[in-house]
Write an enzyme that holds these catalytic residues in place. Structure first.
Site, mmCIF file in Angstrom:
data_model
loop_
_atom_site.group_PDB
_atom_site.id
_atom_site.type_symbol
_atom_site.label_atom_id
_atom_site.label_comp_id
_atom_site.label_asym_id
_atom_site.label_seq_id
_atom_site.Cartn_x
_atom_site.Cartn_y
_atom_site.Cartn_z
ATOM 1 N N GLY A 556 34.596 48.637 20.967
ATOM 2 C CA GLY A 556 33.650 49.618 21.457
ATOM 3 C C GLY A 556 33.524 50.828 20.558
ATOM 4 O O GLY A 556 32.755 51.719 20.820
ATOM 5 N N PHE A 558 33.019 52.862 16.703
ATOM 6 C CA PHE A 558 32.202 52.723 15.516
ATOM 7 C C PHE A 558 33.000 52.027 14.437
ATOM 8 O O PHE A 558 34.170 51.706 14.605
ATOM 9 C CB PHE A 558 31.788 54.105 15.023
ATOM 10 C CG PHE A 558 30.643 54.672 15.793
ATOM 11 C CD1 PHE A 558 29.349 54.478 15.337
ATOM 12 C CD2 PHE A 558 30.861 55.387 16.946
ATOM 13 C CE1 PHE A 558 28.292 55.012 16.040
ATOM 14 C CE2 PHE A 558 29.806 55.920 17.638
ATOM 15 C CZ PHE A 558 28.518 55.732 17.196
ATOM 16 N N GLY A 559 32.380 51.854 13.290
ATOM 17 C CA GLY A 559 33.092 51.272 12.169
ATOM 18 C C GLY A 559 34.052 52.286 11.594
ATOM 19 O O GLY A 559 35.062 52.623 12.198
ATOM 20 N N VAL A 561 35.159 56.091 10.104
ATOM 21 C CA VAL A 561 34.885 57.506 10.312
ATOM 22 C C VAL A 561 35.332 58.250 9.076
ATOM 23 O O VAL A 561 36.449 58.054 8.596
ATOM 24 C CB VAL A 561 35.654 58.048 11.530
ATOM 25 C CG1 VAL A 561 35.300 59.500 11.766
ATOM 26 C CG2 VAL A 561 35.345 57.215 12.750
ATOM 27 N N LYS A 574 30.140 58.906 10.974
ATOM 28 C CA LYS A 574 30.464 57.588 11.499
ATOM 29 C C LYS A 574 29.500 56.586 10.899
ATOM 30 O O LYS A 574 28.294 56.787 10.926
ATOM 31 C CB LYS A 574 30.317 57.590 13.026
ATOM 32 C CG LYS A 574 31.280 58.553 13.662
ATOM 33 C CD LYS A 574 31.305 58.398 15.137
ATOM 34 C CE LYS A 574 32.458 59.228 15.683
ATOM 35 N NZ LYS A 574 32.642 59.015 17.103
ATOM 36 N N ASP A 671 30.436 55.221 27.833
ATOM 37 C CA ASP A 671 31.707 54.891 27.181
ATOM 38 C C ASP A 671 32.685 56.061 27.311
ATOM 39 O O ASP A 671 33.277 56.509 26.332
ATOM 40 C CB ASP A 671 31.477 54.516 25.712
ATOM 41 C CG ASP A 671 32.626 53.673 25.163
ATOM 42 O OD1 ASP A 671 33.430 53.151 25.983
ATOM 43 O OD2 ASP A 671 32.728 53.539 23.935
#
Ligand SMILES: *[C@@H]1O[C@H](CO)[C@@H](O)[C@H](O)[C@H]1NC(C)=O
Ligand SMILES: *[C@@H]1O[C@H](CO)[C@@H](O)[C@H](O)[C@H]1NC(C)=O
Ligand SMILES: *[C@@H]1O[C@H](CO)[C@@H](O)[C@H](O)[C@H]1NC(C)=O
Ligand SMILES: *[C@@H]1O[C@H](CO)[C@@H](O)[C@H](O)[C@H]1NC(C)=O
Ligand SMILES: *[C@@H]1O[C@H](CO)[C@@H](O)[C@H](O)[C@H]1NC(C)=O
Ligand SMILES: *[C@@H]1O[C@H](CO)[C@@H](O)[C@H](O)[C@H]1NC(C)=O
Ligand SMILES: *[C@@H]1O[C@H](CO)[C@@H](O)[C@H](O)[C@H]1NC(C)=O
Ligand SMILES: *[C@@H]1O[C@H](CO)[C@@H](O)[C@H](O)[C@H]1NC(C)=O
Ligand SMILES: *[C@@H]1O[C@H](CO)[C@@H](O)[C@H](O)[C@H]1NC(C)=O
Ligand SMILES: *[C@@H]1O[C@H](CO)[C@@H](O)[C@H](O)[C@H]1NC(C)=O
Ligand SMILES: *[C@@H]1O[C@H](CO)[C@@H](O)[C@H](O)[C@H]1NC(C)=O
Ligand SMILES: *[C@@H]1O[C@H](CO)[C@@H](O)[C@H](O)[C@H]1NC(C)=O
Length: 847
Positions: A556, A558-559, A561, A574, A671
């Protein structure tokens, strides 16, 4: 007459600080700590009855708080006024500098005095280095207790530790150390714990320093079958034991001249091993036709004799080996011999029991090295106190040790300081950990060259230095067989001179992960496409985004940072390497909407860039990490107080309420979780990652927008089954955040969901078992219970039964008010001054 001078003396001491310096000189080697005494109060000061110079303990311990007793019986001396208590951490230790191999008298005392106003008397353990010394039970010993021991330290620093053994808070009132002479109190094994220091006199106050050069504290003892004799003449007290002359000037003899002199007691533990020291001096004027001669009988057996005490001169009879008392009944008797015309006599008497300290301290050079590493990096870990390795259940975080034989000093075999915020070069003292097998310094900010010595440490088999800022080349010594070296994520490190080839594919090295590659991509993309709210950036403005860490924050997330600066503004970038199939237009519309959302409890989006199927979002940078890290006490994060948890929950709730009610159109976060609650430089909470729900997924890989998204565990079960998303789904997730805050349990473990776990505990009535143990009971119970109820109502399976965020806020406010009033009350009690009583000095009963 002496008494009346006391007040005057005190004034003089206060006025002329130099007096105590003169006085302190004869207390050479003494350490006399009045625990919890703030340094701004007169420190050192002279304790009136003994003339011992007491000082604050602040220099000898890094943890604990200062407390002040509220109730102290008349006659207790000033040292019992303050104390140090330890709400945080399991083990807290004093570190005293001593001479290895020298014998010391170590004295500790404990008096509760309702310092916290709670009237809960604590029970806890006292450790000497790695070994248990005593359990201090102030619930039973309500007037306080004192522990004295004769002990030979095995290294040049002595650790005296207070260890939490239940829920109550350990405390200590005084800590004293007296160096002893060499030739006395020699045991076959073990140290000697004090039972009695008696001088035989019908009445009399305590005798200690300066009458006693070793500052033993002698109390008067007398039985009704005895007759007292005294002398005013000088008594020569010189031998290895030097009992105070004042104690020798009096003696007891049996009133019935033909009866023995008997001292008897019951041993708590039938296997207790005793050492006895009896002191005799003839203090009566004997006629030529008179003799005094007697035998010493210990537990019915002749122990020593005959004894003929010397005239006005000390004779000490010492135990050479330990003795037990049969059936726990101990009896010490002096029986006159046939030719004696006078009854036996006894002047003073010492009884000790043997206490064994079987566990060896960690190897001294390992301790020195690891302390030096701690100092080099400015680490201050609550848990890094006392012995690093022993006892095993209290060993320091991030260390593993050998644990073969208790009598062999343990060695440190692994050191893990991963993600501890280390700065600067690799500490040279690491090479002093000569038995080290595993070294993990990954994910720090270490700079400089990779030192050659790491390659020469023979036992070392795994080194993880990935995710740092090391530069230069990797020394040949580190490329040896049998050594696994991890260095990925150090962009300026290369394999060999000259430093041209990128770091790849050498068999000893794990190739650098994709983070560097994508950093190059991001820099390029952002330079071209960065859209800033205030003004458009251009290539010339120079965007620098060094890869900070590849923080793939679970499902859940991001890739990657990145942390960088744009026009001097610190930002977090991000990067999504894959984007949903949604078109740019819809994405832009949504992001433009987000750019307009401003609330002090929401992380602001300041820009974005988009190219083909790559996307980067530029957020304001929050330096203090996320709530989850703080709850876990990870890295350099310390566990946070209940009050702060409530405040953070409140701030996050305000942000969420704004999304639900303050925005048009209203937004659902989708989220909410502890890793999405970030903390700014003032530790104010801000919610991150909201609103990006329609045009793309924040999960891994592409998804259809209709697919249910969120983080397992936090996901509203109703939304999961129906696919209908609403504000109440956020309320559910927020409930999970509250539960995590209260319990510090994982939302989902292999076995159960956090709501099941809490329900199970509630059913069993295990209330205290629910709360995060790191809080150490530091919370208002009402406030905690309201918060728990609130969390459970948010977690209701039916969305209609859940409260709104506005209602949640009202409830948290009230929890916070309860907690704040508790904290205020405690502060009040701590600062409240009560009159100091200095008249006389009486130590709490010596058990
Ligand atoms: C110890 O606990 C108190 C509150 O109980 C808190 O104020 C303090 O910051 C804590 N200290 C550490 C080092 O955790
Ligand atoms: C104790 O203090 C001494 C200095 O007095 C220091 O060298 C040593 O490392 C300390 N030990 C611990 C475990 O803190
Ligand atoms: C005790 O013995 C040690 C060596 O064992 C010696 O260095 C020290 O001076 C002695 N101390 C006294 C007071 O005799
Ligand atoms: C011993 O007792 C006598 C009277 O019984 C008293 O005068 C004397 O002070 C006592 N000695 C000490 C050291 O207290
Ligand atoms: C005195 O002691 C002896 C020996 O213990 C005993 O036989 C005698 O009865 C005692 N006398 C008195 C008066 O108690
Ligand atoms: C010892 O001698 C004195 C006189 O010098 C006498 O009074 C006393 O009774 C004698 N004592 C004994 C036990 O013989
Ligand atoms: C002491 O005298 C008693 C009898 O009066 C006798 O039985 C005993 O053996 C004597 N003891 C010694 C040590 O002379
Ligand atoms: C490390 O070992 C060296 C050589 O044995 C020694 O000189 C140095 O003081 C040690 N460093 C620490 C921090 O113990
Ligand atoms: C210490 O040992 C435990 C159990 O073997 C292991 O899980 C842990 O990772 C080790 N810690 C370090 C720092 O190597
Ligand atoms: C070191 O600790 C980190 C977490 O703090 C953990 O992820 C890592 O596996 C540990 N390393 C070793 C070698 O145990
Ligand atoms: C890392 O270290 C460098 C150089 O010492 C410093 O400029 C930088 O601020 C550090 N970064 C962090 C996150 O500590
Ligand atoms: C490595 O970094 C240090 C400071 O961190 C710097 O002084 C040195 O010049 C750098 N060396 C190389 C080869 O880049």
């Amino acid at each position: 007459m002496e008494r009346s001078c006391v007040g005057i003396l005190l004034v003089l001491i206060a006025a002329l600080a130099s007096i105590h310096i003169v006085h302190a000189q004869d207390q050479e080697g003494f350490i006399s700590l009045d625990c919890g005494l703030p340094t701004y109060e007169l420190s050192p000061y002279i304790e009136i009855s003994s003339g011992v110079s007491f000082s604050s303990d602040e220099k000898f311990i890094q943890s604990g708080n200062s407390g002040r007793t509220l109730e102290m019986p008349k006659g207790y001396s000033k040292q019992y006024k303050t104390l140090r208590y330890f709400p945080n951490g399991t083990r807290n230790c004093y570190n005293l500098s001593v001479d290895k191999g020298r014998k010391y008298l170590i004295r500790t005392s404990f008096f509760y005095g309702n310092y916290d106003g709670l009237d809960i008397k604590p029970i806890f353990d006292l450790y000497l280095g790695p070994n248990l010394w005593a359990t201090i039970d102030l619930e039973t010993l309500v007037d306080g207790t004192r522990r004295d021991i004769l002990h030979i330290p095995t290294s040049n620093s002595l650790q005296i530790c207070l260890v939490k053994s239940g829920t109550t808070t350990p405390l200590i009132s005084t800590l004293e150390l007296r160096p002893m002479g060499n030739g006395s109190y020699i045991t076959e094994s073990g140290s000697l714990e004090l039972q009695y220091w008696y001088y035989l006199n019908k009445t009399g106050s305590r005798i200690r320093y300066s009458s006693d050069v070793y500052d033993r504290i002698w109390v008067s003892f007398f039985e009704k079958e005895w007759t007292q004799i005294s002398t005013s003449l000088e008594v020569d007290n010189s031998n290895n034991y030097v009992p105070p002359e004042d104690a020798l000037k009096n003696a007891a003899t049996p009133t019935n001249a033909s009866a023995p002199l008997t001292i008897a007691w019951i041993s708590e533990n039938a296997n207790e091993q005793y050492y006895l020291y009896s002191h005799f001096a003839e203090i009566q004027e004997l006629h030529t036709n008179e003799t005094r001669e007697f035998n010493i009988v210990w537990n019915g057996k002749l122990y020593y004799g005959p004894v003929i005490p010397d005239k006005l001169k000390l004779t000490t009879i010492q135990s050479r080996s330990a003795e037990t008392c049969k059936g726990g009944k101990c009896s010490f008797q002096l029986i006159r011999t046939n030719r004696s015309t006078l009854p036996p006599l006894l002047n003073a008497f010492e009884v000790y029991t043997v206490i064994q300290f079987p566990l060896s301290e960690t190897d001294e050079s390992d301790v020195a090295a690891v302390k030096d590493i701690e100092a080099t990096y400015g680490l201050s870990r609550l848990n890094w106190q006392g012995d690093p390795c022993v006892p095993q259940q209290l060993s320091w975080d991030g260390l593993n040790c050998t644990s073969t034989d208790v009598s062999i000093p343990p060695r440190i075999t692994s050191l893990n300081l991963s993600s501890c915020g280390l700065n600067g070069p690799i500490a040279v003292s690491i090479q002093n950990l000569t038995q080290l097998e595993n070294l993990d310094l990954s994910n720090n900010n270490l700079t400089g060259w990779l030192p050659e010595f790491l390659g020469n440490m023979e036992s070392l088999s795994v080194i993880n230095l990935s995710g740092n800022q090391l530069n230069g080349t990797i020394p040949k010594a580190l490329q040896r067989e049998g050594l696994k070296l991890f260095v990925e994520g150090n962009p300026r490190l290369c394999v060999s001179d000259p430093c041209t080839k990128p770091l790849h594919k050498k068999k000893v090295l794990v190739p650098i992960v994709s983070s560097v590659a994508s950093a190059v991509f991001v820099t390029a993309v952002l330079v071209l496409f960065l859209v800033l709210r205030k003004r458009h950036s251009t290539a010339e403005e120079g965007l620098h985004l060094p890869p900070r860490m590849a923080m793939v924050n679970g499902k859940g997330g991001f890739g990657f940072v990145y942390h960088g600066t744009v026009n001097g503004l610190e930002v977090a970038v991000k990067v999504l390497s894959q984007l949903s199939t949604q078109g740019y237009k819809q994405f832009k519309a949504e992001v433009d909407l987000l750019l307009r959302v401003h609330h002090k409890n929401l992380v602001s989006l300041v820009g974005y860039c988009y190219e083909v199927d790559h996307l980067a979002l530029v957020y304001e940078f929050l330096p203090n990490g996320n709530l989850k890290q703080h709850l876990a006490g990870k890295g350099d994060r310390s566990a946070i107080t209940w009050g702060n948890r409530l405040r953070i929950a409140m701030e996050a709730a305000l942000g969420l309420e704004y999304l639900h009610t303050g925005c048009t159109p209203t937004m659902v976060h989708r989220d909410v979780k502890t890793t999405n609650i970030l903390l700014d430089e003032h530790f104010r909470a801000k919610l991150a990652d909201f609103g990006l729900s329609k045009s793309f997924q924040v999960g891994e890989g592409p998804h259809e927008s209709t697919v249910v998204a969120g983080t397992p565990g936090y996901l509203d079960p109703e939304y999961y089954h129906s696919g209908r998303l609403g504000e109440k789904s956020d309320v559910y997730s927020f409930g999970m955040v509250l539960l995590e805050m209260i319990t510090n349990q994982r939302v989902i473990s292999e076995k159960s969901h956090i709501t099941e776990w809490v329900a199970y505990k509630l059913n069993r009535g295990d209330i205290s078992g629910i709360m995060d143990p790191n809080l150490c009971g530091g919370y208002d119970t009402n406030s905690a219970w309201r918060a728990l109820e609130l969390a459970m109502s948010c977690a209701d399976p039916h969305s209609a039964n859940r409260p709104t965020m506005s209602h949640v806020i009202i409830e948290i406010k009230e929890c916070l008010a309860c907690e704040n009033s508790r904290v205020l009350k405690n502060q009040d009690l701590e600062t409240q001054e009560t009159i100091m009583r200095l008249e006389t000095s009486v130590v709490p009963g010596a058990r």
